[in-house]
Each structure stands twice: as C-alpha cells, then as structure tokens.
Design a protein around this motif. Structure first.
Motif, PDB file in Angstrom:
ATOM      1  N   PRO A  77       0.827  -1.206   0.000  1.00 54.14           N
ATOM      2  CA  PRO A  77       0.000   0.000   0.000  1.00 54.14           C
ATOM      3  C   PRO A  77       0.865   1.262   0.000  1.00 54.14           C
ATOM      4  O   PRO A  77       1.929   1.300   0.619  1.00 54.14           O
ATOM      5  N   LEU A  78       0.404   2.264  -0.688  1.00 59.73           N
ATOM      6  CA  LEU A  78       1.101   3.545  -0.745  1.00 59.73           C
ATOM      7  C   LEU A  78       0.682   4.357   0.469  1.00 59.73           C
ATOM      8  O   LEU A  78      -0.489   4.657   0.652  1.00 59.73           O
ATOM      9  N   ARG A  79       1.646   4.701   1.304  1.00 59.01           N
ATOM     10  CA  ARG A  79       1.345   5.411   2.545  1.00 59.01           C
ATOM     11  C   ARG A  79       1.900   6.830   2.565  1.00 59.01           C
ATOM     12  O   ARG A  79       1.636   7.582   3.487  1.00 59.01           O
ATOM     13  N   GLN A  80       2.693   7.183   1.568  1.00 62.22           N
ATOM     14  CA  GLN A  80       3.253   8.530   1.497  1.00 62.22           C
ATOM     15  C   GLN A  80       3.661   8.832   0.063  1.00 62.22           C
ATOM     16  O   GLN A  80       3.674   7.952  -0.784  1.00 62.22           O
ATOM     17  N   PHE A  81       3.985  10.078  -0.189  1.00 58.17           N
ATOM     18  CA  PHE A  81       4.464  10.456  -1.512  1.00 58.17           C
ATOM     19  C   PHE A  81       5.807   9.789  -1.770  1.00 58.17           C
ATOM     20  O   PHE A  81       6.596   9.588  -0.841  1.00 58.17           O
ATOM     21  N   VAL A  82       6.050   9.439  -3.037  1.00 59.65           N
ATOM     22  CA  VAL A  82       7.335   8.850  -3.414  1.00 59.65           C
ATOM     23  C   VAL A  82       7.989   9.718  -4.485  1.00 59.65           C
ATOM     24  O   VAL A  82       7.307  10.395  -5.260  1.00 59.65           O
ATOM     25  N   LEU A  83       9.315   9.682  -4.485  1.00 59.50           N
ATOM     26  CA  LEU A  83      10.065  10.424  -5.489  1.00 59.50           C
ATOM     27  C   LEU A  83      10.069   9.644  -6.801  1.00 59.50           C
ATOM     28  O   LEU A  83      10.156   8.415  -6.788  1.00 59.50           O
ATOM     29  N   PRO A  84      10.004  10.335  -7.937  1.00 55.17           N
ATOM     30  CA  PRO A  84      10.118   9.644  -9.217  1.00 55.17           C
ATOM     31  C   PRO A  84      11.526   9.075  -9.358  1.00 55.17           C
ATOM     32  O   PRO A  84      12.507   9.757  -9.046  1.00 55.17           O
ATOM     33  N   VAL A 112       1.317   3.908 -11.315  1.00 49.52           N
ATOM     34  CA  VAL A 112       1.239   2.573 -10.729  1.00 49.52           C
ATOM     35  C   VAL A 112       2.201   1.619 -11.452  1.00 49.52           C
ATOM     36  O   VAL A 112       2.871   0.790 -10.811  1.00 49.52           O
ATOM     37  N   ALA A 113       2.312   1.754 -12.768  1.00 46.73           N
ATOM     38  CA  ALA A 113       3.249   0.908 -13.518  1.00 46.73           C
ATOM     39  C   ALA A 113       4.688   1.190 -13.089  1.00 46.73           C
ATOM     40  O   ALA A 113       5.514   0.264 -12.999  1.00 46.73           O
ATOM     41  N   ALA A 114       5.009   2.450 -12.792  1.00 39.29           N
ATOM     42  CA  ALA A 114       6.356   2.786 -12.317  1.00 39.29           C
ATOM     43  C   ALA A 114       6.626   2.123 -10.968  1.00 39.29           C
ATOM     44  O   ALA A 114       7.706   1.560 -10.743  1.00 39.29           O
ATOM     45  N   ARG A 115       5.659   2.176 -10.087  1.00 38.44           N
ATOM     46  CA  ARG A 115       5.817   1.512  -8.790  1.00 38.44           C
ATOM     47  C   ARG A 115       5.982   0.003  -8.976  1.00 38.44           C
ATOM     48  O   ARG A 115       6.814  -0.627  -8.316  1.00 38.44           O
ATOM     49  N   ASP A 173      10.537   1.990  -3.612  1.00 37.98           N
ATOM     50  CA  ASP A 173      10.196   3.381  -3.875  1.00 37.98           C
ATOM     51  C   ASP A 173      10.935   4.243  -2.858  1.00 37.98           C
ATOM     52  O   ASP A 173      11.149   3.827  -1.711  1.00 37.98           O
ATOM     53  N   VAL A 174      11.321   5.435  -3.283  1.00 37.49           N
ATOM     54  CA  VAL A 174      12.012   6.354  -2.377  1.00 37.49           C
ATOM     55  C   VAL A 174      10.974   7.313  -1.807  1.00 37.49           C
ATOM     56  O   VAL A 174      10.378   8.098  -2.547  1.00 37.49           O
ATOM     57  N   PRO A 175      10.730   7.245  -0.507  1.00 33.95           N
ATOM     58  CA  PRO A 175       9.720   8.135   0.079  1.00 33.95           C
ATOM     59  C   PRO A 175      10.206   9.586   0.093  1.00 33.95           C
ATOM     60  O   PRO A 175      11.387   9.862   0.275  1.00 33.95           O
ATOM     61  N   TRP A 176       9.281  10.474  -0.101  1.00 30.42           N
ATOM     62  CA  TRP A 176       9.573  11.901  -0.015  1.00 30.42           C
ATOM     63  C   TRP A 176       9.794  12.264   1.446  1.00 30.42           C
ATOM     64  O   TRP A 176       9.012  11.889   2.318  1.00 30.42           O
TER      65      TRP A 176
END
Length: 188
Positions: A109-116, A165-168, A178-181
């Motif tokens: 689950p996505l719980r925070q913003f992530v860096l591209p 979502v495809a990037a994740r 994923d790198v969290p912001w």
C-alpha cells in the motif's frame, strides 16, 4: 516525398482538415504534448524491452491510442476530416482502470508520496507520467475553447494514473524500493 515543405517557416501550421494557425495555438500545443508523450512511452518501451512483455504490449497499445487522441485534438469538429477519425473510446479509460487494479494487487500500500525514479524502467515511466500530465493540461485548455470528446480528457487522466502505478510495479519487480519523499527540515 520530401519531409520538409517550408510551409511552416513563418511560424504557422495547418490543422487537419482545417485552417492554418500559429504553431503556439492551444491545439498545436495540445497535440504536440501528446506527441511528446508518445515518444516518452517509446523510451519506456525501450527500457522494458524483453523484461516485461505485458507492459510493453500495454505501452504499445497506448501509443496507438495516442495517435487517435492527437488526431482528435488536431482536427476541428466542423471539418469534414473529423468524421473520418477513429473515435476516442470511453472504454480506454476503463481498461486502464482494470490494469491499475491488477497492478496494485502486487504492490505494498502507498502510505506517502514517493520520489520519481528507482529502476531505469520506473524512472522512464515516471517521466512519461509527467509528460502525460502536461498533455492533459494542454487538452484541458483546448476543451475550454472548443468541443473536445470527453473521452480525451478521461483517457489522459487515467493514463497518468496508470503510468504512476506501472512505475511503482516496475520498481517492485526490480527489487528496488520506492524512495519516500522526506520534507526538508526547516532552516534557521
């Protein structure tokens, strides 16, 4: 047939089946952004080559659809040429939703913003997502001035969601988190 015509040397171009307009006309900006998006999807496909055939097929399908979408933006509705265009289907957005739902099943689950960024494929997909958002903004501008099929805006909106979502998923499959912001700490 020569690739150059010299007809645009003064800064104008012809809409498909329509009048000549300045090259910075909102329609030209919109279909130009869609063309950029198509090229960004090509870069993502190159990054996916051989590693994820299902993704490659979905990206290729999106590229074909973007040609139809660009033609819709480049063609005045009142022109005879508009009637010959392949329609932009509302089902395209629904198909992306189904793919988003399937991809999310494999992701935490996505719980925070992530860096591209992350794996090369994920980075290419994130870049394509940003280009998609620009294309969507340009299409919204056009839709504020002339009638645009509602499916155009819906598809671009859903495509950017799908690209995120495809990037994740690309990072997940590559074993790259994923790198969290992290908000910068306040200075002084």
């Amino acid at each position: 047939m020569k690739i150059y015509t010299k007809t645009g040397d003064a800064g104008d171009t012809g809409l498909f089946g329509g009048p000549r307009v300045k090259k910075d006309d909102p329609r030209v900006e919109a279909y130009g952004a869609v063309d950029e998006l198509n090229a960004a999807l090509g870069v993502a496909r190159a990054a996916a080559a051989g590693a994820w055939p299902e993704l490659d097929a979905l990206l290729e399908g999106a590229q074909h659809r973007l040609f139809s979408l660009g033609a819709e933006l480049a063609t005045p509705r009142e022109s005879r040429a508009h009637g010959a265009l392949p329609p932009v289907s509302p089902s395209w957005a629904a198909e992306l939703e189904a793919s988003i739902d399937a991809l999310e099943l494999e992701l935490p689950p996505l719980r925070q913003f992530v860096l591209p960024g992350g794996a090369p494929l994920a980075a290419a997909l994130h870049l394509a997502r940003c280009v998609c958002r620009r294309a969507e903004r340009r299409a919204v501008t056009v839709a504020g001035e002339v009638e645009v099929a509602p499916a155009v805006l819906a598809y671009l909106n859903r495509l950017s969601d799908w690209l995120f979502v495809a990037a994740r998923a690309a990072n997940h499959r590559a074993g790259t988190p994923d790198v969290p912001w992290k908000p910068p700490a306040g200075e002084g």
